[in-house]
Enzyme design. Structure first.
Site, mmCIF file in Angstrom:
data_model
loop_
_atom_site.group_PDB
_atom_site.id
_atom_site.type_symbol
_atom_site.label_atom_id
_atom_site.label_comp_id
_atom_site.label_asym_id
_atom_site.label_seq_id
_atom_site.Cartn_x
_atom_site.Cartn_y
_atom_site.Cartn_z
ATOM 1 N N CYS A 194 -21.633 -19.621 7.683
ATOM 2 C CA CYS A 194 -22.503 -20.011 8.805
ATOM 3 C C CYS A 194 -22.973 -18.783 9.585
ATOM 4 O O CYS A 194 -22.159 -18.094 10.194
ATOM 5 C CB CYS A 194 -21.713 -20.981 9.686
ATOM 6 N N CYS A 214 -22.298 -18.821 13.346
ATOM 7 C CA CYS A 214 -20.844 -18.681 13.550
ATOM 8 C C CYS A 214 -20.451 -17.205 13.551
ATOM 9 O O CYS A 214 -19.608 -16.775 14.335
ATOM 10 C CB CYS A 214 -20.061 -19.401 12.448
#
Length: 106
Positions: free
Chosen positions: A31, A34
């Site tokens: 991600c 993230c």
């Protein structure tokens, strides 16, 4: 400097027993956002050492905890106090936003 705790399906319940406010970052290796917010979460772990618990849950490795809270988008950051969710942030945001949400629980 403190580091964010690795929270897993097996240690989640134990961590939730903390008297301190808890920030949990639900993330995954693949991600992009993230990866952007990861260093911010680590900084907060140091900034709030002794005042709050800061941890991270890898949703790929720990699907039970993610499912328990219906995590569909990552990063999702949940703020707990007394074992209950008191605030939530979905998506990457500046450190100040997360610090403000943590401060509200202290």
């Amino acid at each position: 400097m403190a580091k964010a705790i690795e929270i897993t399906d097996s240690n989640f319940e134990e961590i939730m027993k903390s008297e301190q406010p808890i920030l949990v970052d639900f993330w995954a290796e693949w991600c992009g956002p993230c990866k952007m917010i990861g260093p911010v979460v680590e900084e907060l772990a140091g900034d709030y050492e002794g005042k709050a618990v800061v941890g991270k849950v890898d949703v790929d490795s720990n699907p039970a905890v993610a499912a328990q809270f219906g995590i569909r988008s990552i990063p999702t950051l949940l703020f707990f106090k007394g074992g209950q969710i008191v605030d939530k942030q979905v998506g990457a945001v500046p450190k100040a936003v997360l610090a403000q949400k943590l401060d509200a629980q202290l």
